[in-house]
Design a protein around this motif. Structure first.
Motif, PDB file in Angstrom:
ATOM      1  N   TRP A   1       0.656  -1.038  -0.102  1.00  0.00           N
ATOM      2  CA  TRP A   1      -0.277   0.126   0.044  1.00  0.00           C
ATOM      3  C   TRP A   1       0.654   1.066   0.185  1.00  0.00           C
ATOM      4  O   TRP A   1       1.735   1.090   0.895  1.00  0.00           O
ATOM      5  CB  TRP A   1      -0.735  -0.152   1.261  1.00  0.00           C
ATOM      6  CG  TRP A   1      -1.551   1.238   1.344  1.00  0.00           C
ATOM      7  CD1 TRP A   1      -2.861   1.535   0.762  1.00  0.00           C
ATOM      8  CD2 TRP A   1      -1.718   2.163   2.397  1.00  0.00           C
ATOM      9  NE1 TRP A   1      -3.415   2.562   1.049  1.00  0.00           N
ATOM     10  CE2 TRP A   1      -2.809   3.116   2.224  1.00  0.00           C
ATOM     11  CE3 TRP A   1      -0.839   2.504   3.614  1.00  0.00           C
ATOM     12  CZ2 TRP A   1      -2.967   4.425   3.028  1.00  0.00           C
ATOM     13  CZ3 TRP A   1      -1.055   3.708   4.244  1.00  0.00           C
ATOM     14  CH2 TRP A   1      -2.071   4.423   3.966  1.00  0.00           C
TER      15      TRP A   1
ATOM     16  N   CYS B   1      -3.708   8.006  -1.621  1.00  0.00           N
ATOM     17  CA  CYS B   1      -4.819   7.476  -0.832  1.00  0.00           C
ATOM     18  C   CYS B   1      -5.875   8.540  -0.456  1.00  0.00           C
ATOM     19  O   CYS B   1      -5.217   9.545   0.213  1.00  0.00           O
ATOM     20  CB  CYS B   1      -4.362   6.631   0.210  1.00  0.00           C
ATOM     21  SG  CYS B   1      -5.692   5.579   0.999  1.00  0.00           S
ATOM     22  N   THR B   2      -7.019   8.391  -0.511  1.00  0.00           N
ATOM     23  CA  THR B   2      -8.037   9.158  -0.069  1.00  0.00           C
ATOM     24  C   THR B   2      -8.836   8.722   1.038  1.00  0.00           C
ATOM     25  O   THR B   2      -9.686   9.231   1.630  1.00  0.00           O
ATOM     26  CB  THR B   2      -9.036   9.580  -1.305  1.00  0.00           C
ATOM     27  OG1 THR B   2      -9.581   8.421  -1.847  1.00  0.00           O
ATOM     28  CG2 THR B   2      -8.339  10.367  -2.526  1.00  0.00           C
ATOM     29  N   GLY B   3      -8.564   7.490   1.368  1.00  0.00           N
ATOM     30  CA  GLY B   3      -9.166   6.868   2.555  1.00  0.00           C
ATOM     31  C   GLY B   3     -10.691   6.612   2.137  1.00  0.00           C
ATOM     32  O   GLY B   3     -11.525   6.443   2.991  1.00  0.00           O
ATOM     33  N   CYS B   4     -10.818   6.461   0.899  1.00  0.00           N
ATOM     34  CA  CYS B   4     -12.202   6.252   0.371  1.00  0.00           C
ATOM     35  C   CYS B   4     -12.846   4.949   0.719  1.00  0.00           C
ATOM     36  O   CYS B   4     -13.872   4.755   1.013  1.00  0.00           O
ATOM     37  CB  CYS B   4     -12.362   6.506  -0.941  1.00  0.00           C
ATOM     38  SG  CYS B   4     -11.673   4.679  -1.796  1.00  0.00           S
ATOM     39  N   GLY B   5     -11.885   3.802   1.161  1.00  0.00           N
ATOM     40  CA  GLY B   5     -12.296   2.606   1.741  1.00  0.00           C
ATOM     41  C   GLY B   5     -12.920   1.653   0.902  1.00  0.00           C
ATOM     42  O   GLY B   5     -13.281   0.574   1.239  1.00  0.00           O
ATOM     43  N   LEU B   6     -12.609   1.964  -0.470  1.00  0.00           N
ATOM     44  CA  LEU B   6     -13.399   1.188  -1.515  1.00  0.00           C
ATOM     45  C   LEU B   6     -12.582  -0.253  -1.462  1.00  0.00           C
ATOM     46  O   LEU B   6     -13.276  -1.489  -1.684  1.00  0.00           O
ATOM     47  CB  LEU B   6     -13.107   1.787  -2.869  1.00  0.00           C
ATOM     48  CG  LEU B   6     -14.288   2.339  -3.328  1.00  0.00           C
ATOM     49  CD1 LEU B   6     -14.144   2.800  -4.949  1.00  0.00           C
ATOM     50  CD2 LEU B   6     -15.714   1.525  -3.461  1.00  0.00           C
ATOM     51  N   CYS B   7     -11.447  -0.404  -1.399  1.00  0.00           N
ATOM     52  CA  CYS B   7     -10.692  -1.695  -1.311  1.00  0.00           C
ATOM     53  C   CYS B   7     -11.028  -2.598  -0.068  1.00  0.00           C
ATOM     54  O   CYS B   7     -11.315  -3.728  -0.393  1.00  0.00           O
ATOM     55  CB  CYS B   7      -9.195  -1.138  -1.098  1.00  0.00           C
ATOM     56  SG  CYS B   7      -8.777  -0.083   0.169  1.00  0.00           S
TER      57      CYS B   7
ATOM     58  N   VAL C   1      -9.322   0.037   6.416  1.00  0.00           N
ATOM     59  CA  VAL C   1      -8.738   1.168   6.306  1.00  0.00           C
ATOM     60  C   VAL C   1      -9.109   2.093   7.633  1.00  0.00           C
ATOM     61  O   VAL C   1     -10.413   2.175   7.758  1.00  0.00           O
ATOM     62  CB  VAL C   1      -9.011   2.134   5.040  1.00  0.00           C
ATOM     63  CG1 VAL C   1      -8.450   3.582   4.999  1.00  0.00           C
ATOM     64  CG2 VAL C   1      -8.561   1.302   3.943  1.00  0.00           C
TER      65      VAL C   1
ATOM     66  N   CYS D   1      -9.182   0.246  -6.405  1.00  0.00           N
ATOM     67  CA  CYS D   1      -8.453   1.366  -5.956  1.00  0.00           C
ATOM     68  C   CYS D   1      -8.174   2.313  -7.549  1.00  0.00           C
ATOM     69  O   CYS D   1      -7.295   1.850  -8.194  1.00  0.00           O
ATOM     70  CB  CYS D   1      -7.052   1.054  -5.219  1.00  0.00           C
ATOM     71  SG  CYS D   1      -6.316   2.773  -4.849  1.00  0.00           S
TER      72      CYS D   1
ATOM     73  N   LYS E   1      -6.829   4.857  -7.293  1.00  0.00           N
ATOM     74  CA  LYS E   1      -5.552   5.828  -7.199  1.00  0.00           C
ATOM     75  C   LYS E   1      -4.392   5.049  -7.284  1.00  0.00           C
ATOM     76  O   LYS E   1      -3.246   5.591  -6.920  1.00  0.00           O
ATOM     77  CB  LYS E   1      -5.645   6.602  -5.822  1.00  0.00           C
ATOM     78  CG  LYS E   1      -6.885   7.240  -5.397  1.00  0.00           C
ATOM     79  CD  LYS E   1      -6.667   8.671  -6.292  1.00  0.00           C
ATOM     80  CE  LYS E   1      -8.028   9.718  -5.987  1.00  0.00           C
ATOM     81  NZ  LYS E   1      -8.175  10.734  -7.237  1.00  0.00           N
TER      82      LYS E   1
ATOM     83  N   CYS F   1      -2.745   2.725  -5.337  1.00  0.00           N
ATOM     84  CA  CYS F   1      -2.199   2.668  -4.194  1.00  0.00           C
ATOM     85  C   CYS F   1      -1.789   1.394  -3.939  1.00  0.00           C
ATOM     86  O   CYS F   1      -0.965   0.885  -3.281  1.00  0.00           O
ATOM     87  CB  CYS F   1      -2.979   3.178  -2.825  1.00  0.00           C
ATOM     88  SG  CYS F   1      -3.830   4.779  -3.036  1.00  0.00           S
ATOM     89  N   LEU F   2      -2.670   0.411  -4.546  1.00  0.00           N
ATOM     90  CA  LEU F   2      -2.238  -0.930  -4.027  1.00  0.00           C
ATOM     91  C   LEU F   2      -1.559  -1.812  -5.250  1.00  0.00           C
ATOM     92  O   LEU F   2      -1.820  -1.539  -6.263  1.00  0.00           O
ATOM     93  CB  LEU F   2      -3.727  -1.580  -3.709  1.00  0.00           C
ATOM     94  CG  LEU F   2      -4.415  -1.089  -2.682  1.00  0.00           C
ATOM     95  CD1 LEU F   2      -6.012  -1.595  -2.544  1.00  0.00           C
ATOM     96  CD2 LEU F   2      -3.602  -1.272  -1.269  1.00  0.00           C
TER      97      LEU F   2
HETATM   98  S1  SF4 Z   1      -9.292   2.355  -2.615  1.00  0.00           S
HETATM   99 FE1  SF4 Z   1      -7.389   3.229  -2.668  1.00  0.00          FE
HETATM  100  S2  SF4 Z   1      -7.581   5.203  -2.158  1.00  0.00           S
HETATM  101 FE2  SF4 Z   1      -9.347   4.169  -1.363  1.00  0.00          FE
HETATM  102  S3  SF4 Z   1      -8.925   3.810   0.775  1.00  0.00           S
HETATM  103 FE3  SF4 Z   1      -8.144   1.932  -0.611  1.00  0.00          FE
HETATM  104  S4  SF4 Z   1      -6.153   2.234  -0.982  1.00  0.00           S
HETATM  105 FE4  SF4 Z   1      -7.055   4.172  -0.279  1.00  0.00          FE
END
Ligand code: SF4
Ligand code: SF4
Length: 135
Positions: free
Chosen positions: A40, A45-51, A62, A91, A93, A95-96
């Protein structure tokens, strides 16, 4: 197996040497698309929590400490992960990542399967139980 085939294999093994790999002293190159331990990168990362929401194995959490300050901690349960790649897809963005080269995960300590990503001070806050969960 027919006797002729067996002899052929035995002679081939004598001439060419064993087909088995002397792991862990020798390692074959990991296939390019192999998936190993998730990484990660906090940068985007926006902290959106989709992951976290999309993970079918409940392997991700998250933790948001301060959204404006981008203080997130990413808790990853390696022993839950099926390496399906859904979180990487979800994600947007980037990030992963599931790199191909961190696959030697065997351990006798269960705690090793609980991985925290984030800055050290924030991870400590989460470990101390002083953070609220959410994204
Ligand atoms: S989906 Fe990506 S941007 Fe959103 S919380 Fe997870 S790592 Fe962060
Ligand atoms: S690879 Fe699949 S199982 Fe593993 S954390 Fe990502 S979504 Fe969950």
């Amino acid at each position: 197996m027919k006797l002729g085939g067996m002899w052929r294999d035995a002679i081939k093994a004598l001439v060419q040497g064993p087909s088995t790999q002397k792991y862990p002293f020798e390692r074959l190159k990991t296939p390019e698309r192999f998936r190993s331990k998730l990484t990660w990168d906090l940068t985007n990362c926006t902290g959106c929590g989709l992951c976290m929401k999309d993970c079918p194995a409940n392997a991700i959490e998250v933790v948001t400490l301060d959204r404006k300050a981008k203080r997130f901690v990413f808790r990853y349960r390696v022993d839950h992960c099926t390496f399906c790649g859904q979180c990487v897809e979800s994600c947007n963005k980037n990030c992963l990542e599931l790199p191909e080269d961190d696959w030697e995960l065997a351990t006798t300590n269960r705690q090793d399967f609980e991985v925290y990503y984030g800055n050290e001070a924030d991870v400590q806050i989460v470990l101390d139980g002083e953070a609220e969960t959410g994204a």
